[in-house]
Structure formats: structure tokens, C-alpha cells
Design a protein around this motif. Sequence first.
Motif, mmCIF file in Angstrom:
data_model
loop_
_atom_site.group_PDB
_atom_site.id
_atom_site.type_symbol
_atom_site.label_atom_id
_atom_site.label_comp_id
_atom_site.label_asym_id
_atom_site.label_seq_id
_atom_site.Cartn_x
_atom_site.Cartn_y
_atom_site.Cartn_z
ATOM 1 N N PHE A 92 1.941 -5.494 -8.330
ATOM 2 C CA PHE A 92 1.667 -4.272 -7.560
ATOM 3 C C PHE A 92 2.878 -3.345 -7.579
ATOM 4 C CE2 PHE A 92 -0.701 -7.830 -5.707
ATOM 5 C CZ PHE A 92 -1.990 -7.374 -5.895
ATOM 6 N N ALA A 93 3.604 -3.356 -8.691
ATOM 7 C CA ALA A 93 4.780 -2.504 -8.801
ATOM 8 C C ALA A 93 4.392 -1.043 -8.592
ATOM 9 C CB ALA A 93 5.436 -2.693 -10.167
ATOM 10 N N MET A 94 5.325 -0.296 -8.045
ATOM 11 C CA MET A 94 4.976 1.040 -7.560
ATOM 12 C C MET A 94 4.645 2.013 -8.679
ATOM 13 S SD MET A 94 8.746 2.217 -6.350
ATOM 14 C CE MET A 94 10.137 2.261 -7.456
ATOM 15 N N GLY A 95 5.125 1.801 -9.904
ATOM 16 C CA GLY A 95 4.780 2.689 -11.000
ATOM 17 C C GLY A 95 5.154 4.133 -10.752
ATOM 18 N N ALA A 96 6.310 4.358 -10.144
ATOM 19 C CA ALA A 96 6.698 5.720 -9.778
ATOM 20 C C ALA A 96 6.820 6.620 -10.999
ATOM 21 C CB ALA A 96 8.022 5.692 -9.016
ATOM 22 N N ASP A 97 7.385 6.088 -12.085
ATOM 23 C CA ASP A 97 7.566 6.902 -13.280
ATOM 24 C C ASP A 97 6.244 7.213 -13.971
ATOM 25 O OD1 ASP A 97 10.359 6.933 -12.969
ATOM 26 O OD2 ASP A 97 10.504 4.958 -13.881
ATOM 27 N N ALA A 98 5.277 6.300 -13.834
ATOM 28 C CA ALA A 98 3.961 6.529 -14.431
ATOM 29 C C ALA A 98 3.019 7.227 -13.454
ATOM 30 C CB ALA A 98 3.349 5.199 -14.877
ATOM 31 N N MET A 99 3.520 7.536 -12.262
ATOM 32 C CA MET A 99 2.735 8.194 -11.218
ATOM 33 C C MET A 99 1.526 7.364 -10.798
ATOM 34 S SD MET A 99 4.805 10.500 -10.830
ATOM 35 C CE MET A 99 3.971 11.067 -9.371
ATOM 36 N N THR A 100 1.706 6.042 -10.767
ATOM 37 C CA THR A 100 0.667 5.138 -10.277
ATOM 38 C C THR A 100 1.116 4.552 -8.951
ATOM 39 O OG1 THR A 100 0.142 4.531 -12.556
ATOM 40 C CG2 THR A 100 -0.758 3.148 -10.815
ATOM 41 N N PRO A 101 0.457 4.881 -7.843
ATOM 42 C CA PRO A 101 0.914 4.408 -6.528
ATOM 43 C C PRO A 101 0.967 2.886 -6.456
ATOM 44 C CG PRO A 101 -0.704 6.142 -6.275
ATOM 45 C CD PRO A 101 -0.699 5.775 -7.732
ATOM 46 N N GLY A 102 1.987 2.359 -5.801
ATOM 47 C CA GLY A 102 2.135 0.924 -5.635
ATOM 48 C C GLY A 102 3.265 0.616 -4.679
ATOM 49 N N PHE A 103 3.916 -0.529 -4.856
ATOM 50 C CA PHE A 103 4.928 -0.997 -3.925
ATOM 51 C C PHE A 103 6.194 -1.391 -4.679
ATOM 52 C CE2 PHE A 103 1.316 -1.248 -1.242
ATOM 53 C CZ PHE A 103 0.328 -1.876 -1.983
ATOM 54 N N LEU A 105 -2.081 0.881 -1.822
ATOM 55 C CA LEU A 105 -2.934 -0.140 -1.216
ATOM 56 C C LEU A 105 -4.404 0.150 -1.505
ATOM 57 C CD1 LEU A 105 -2.602 -2.672 0.596
ATOM 58 C CD2 LEU A 105 -3.068 -1.191 2.549
ATOM 59 N N LYS A 106 -4.788 1.416 -1.389
ATOM 60 C CA LYS A 106 -6.182 1.794 -1.641
ATOM 61 C C LYS A 106 -6.548 1.609 -3.111
ATOM 62 C CE LYS A 106 -5.925 5.348 1.971
ATOM 63 N NZ LYS A 106 -5.935 6.811 2.223
ATOM 64 N N LEU A 107 -5.579 1.811 -3.994
ATOM 65 C CA LEU A 107 -5.850 1.720 -5.425
ATOM 66 C C LEU A 107 -5.820 0.279 -5.920
ATOM 67 C CD1 LEU A 107 -6.163 3.122 -8.234
ATOM 68 C CD2 LEU A 107 -3.656 3.133 -8.356
ATOM 69 N N ARG A 108 -4.852 -0.497 -5.457
ATOM 70 C CA ARG A 108 -4.629 -1.823 -6.036
ATOM 71 C C ARG A 108 -5.641 -2.860 -5.557
ATOM 72 N NH1 ARG A 108 -0.359 -1.435 -9.952
ATOM 73 N NH2 ARG A 108 0.746 0.466 -9.388
#
Length: 359
Positions: free
Chosen positions: A300-311, A338-341
Motif C-alpha cells: 500500500f505504498a503511497m505512490g506519491a511520484d506516480a500520483m497514486t494515493p496510498g500510505f 484507503l478508498k482506492l486500495r
Amino acid sequence: MASWAVPGGTFSLPDPLAYGGIVFDSLRGRPRLILQLLGWRVGDTSHEQNVAAFVLSFVLFILCVLIYVGISLCICSRRLRRLRCQPEREAYSRLENFWTIHNKRYDLRGFVKQHPGGIDAISLGQGRNCTELWEAYHSLANEKLVHATLARYYVEDVPAEALDFDDTFKWKDTPFYDMLKLRVRAHFKNQQGDVGGHHADLFQWLQLSTFLVASGVALWGFMRADVLSMLVLPLCYWWGPSPCMHDGSHFSLSQTPWVNRFFANTGGAHMSLFTWYHQHVIGHHTHTNMPGRDPDLYHFAMGADAMTPGFRTSIELRTLPEKTCIGTSRSRWWRNGLKLRIPFSTFGPSIIWDIQSLS
């Protein structure tokens, strides 16, 4: 409004104003009504519903196959490009013949069929440095017999610059590790009178069998559009087939290898056993909680660089700023994650990871 006959019912252009009512009625216990959003009105007879279910399943199957084949071709072509380097390809090919343990190479191909833990267990270490696997799965075995057997298949020491050389952990002069093994052996010996006490007992087999059967019954009800079965199926699966896969893949259900393999495959709905072996048994259990090595840290990595919400699931991952580059606050970012994963938590393991393993 014009309509056309199609397998299992009729087709007509849907009325956008009726979308809300269709969704509401489908949630009240008539899930096939959701197909009306696509204009497909399934009939009320059992024959029409069976035909519609078959057509829908076939279309989804073809779609999954096309996605799988398409991505596989892309990944395999990338793999071929990567292996065009002749020296690297030759190095990997040579390693396929060996098991590397404590930076010593052994050719165990002649011992595979004799391995007490089964072919699957010993094959996990072929072609790689499997020191951690070897230590973990032989900690309760007769160590003198294991070392004597291993010595018969010794080939050579591993050069420090080789691909299979690994000195991440120290295995000599480890009083804590040695004491831990002794205590674990004593614990399981007290359980059932010998170190085989780590295998499933009668209570665990009863639990697994009950929920395996319950999962089958719930799946049958789910296929017949029963709402209660839909709600119960995930619970039964995670208490039956899923632990069968986990414990079977760790070869801890039974001393009989085929029993472990059979029950491990019953939990393959959310992830194939092949991928699970590499991601969890090899990847996670040999480098548990080690950033950059344990794949379980990045589900559930946040994926900030890929713009994928996570943690932020590892110290290796950088923390987010108070606001992202698109203006989303840090607190809202992980809530969106949370809503996406959650809805797609098994999409990656069940579909994407098998394809990625081809590379």
C-alpha cells in the motif's frame, strides 16, 4: 423504445433517469438488474438467467485473457531485451544448476526427488542464494544429518563478485539465534512429543475443513445471486482457503508434501501459488521488514511520484509534504488511498503480479 433480442433477454438503450432506481433495486437483492445500465434486460426464467450468466462469464474470461496476453507480451519482450547481454545470460544459466548456501554452491539436482520436504520446497532455492530459506526450514530438522547430506553435493565456494554471493547476515557466533532455535525446538517438542509438533493439529484441520466446505457452499449461493452468500463468502475464504494457502506454502500443514501442495492451491483465488512462493515465502520471509528487500512493505505504498494515493509503509519511502503537487493535503492523500486500495487490494496479486513474474 426499440429493443432487440439477445442471449438471455433483450437489449434496449437505457434511460439515464432510471439509473438510480436500477442501482437501488440491484442492491436490494436482484443483482442482475445492474446489467440494465448497459441496456441488457435479463429475462426472469432460469434458462434465460443461465444463458446470460454464461455469456457474461465468457466475455469476462476473454477480456482477462486478452489483458493477460497483452501485458505478458510487453513484459516478455522487455525481458528479452534485458537478457541480450551475453555474459549476464551465461551467469544466470550457470546458476540454475546450483543451490547457494552460506556462499557455497551445491548441485542438488540428484537429491531433489529424495528431499523429505518435497520437490516444491527444495526447488524454491534453486538458482539463487537460499541461505535464509535453508536456515529457516531446517531449524527443526536433524542438523547433523542435514549438514552431512549437503556436504555430499558440494561443488565450489562462491566468489565475492558473483551474483549469488550474499553476506547480508552473519551466521557464525550468533548466541541469540542459537538460543532461539533451541527454545523453538523445545516448544514444539512439548507440543506433541517431537519437533513435528509444528504441523497442523486436529483442531486446525477441523477449522480449515469446515471453512473450506463453507466457502464452496457460499460460492454456490453467490453464483445464484444470493446476497447473504455474497457477504459470507469473503469471511469463509479468509478462514479456510486463505490459511490453507499460507500454511501449505510454508509446508507446515503436514509432513506429506502433496498434502501441503494440494491445500495450498485451494487458496489461489486471490493469488497464484507460484507468485505467492516468490513474493511471500522467498521475498518476505528471507528479508522480513527490511526496506528495499521485503515486498510486503510496499503493498500500500503511497505512490506519491506516480500520483497514486496510498500510505508510507517503510522508512525508505519519503514523507509527503503538507500539500502534494496537485494541491491535495497530506491527510486527505492517505484517506483517498484507503478508498482506492481496499476495493483493489487483491487485484494486483490475482492479476498483475503473475504477469510481472514473467519478467
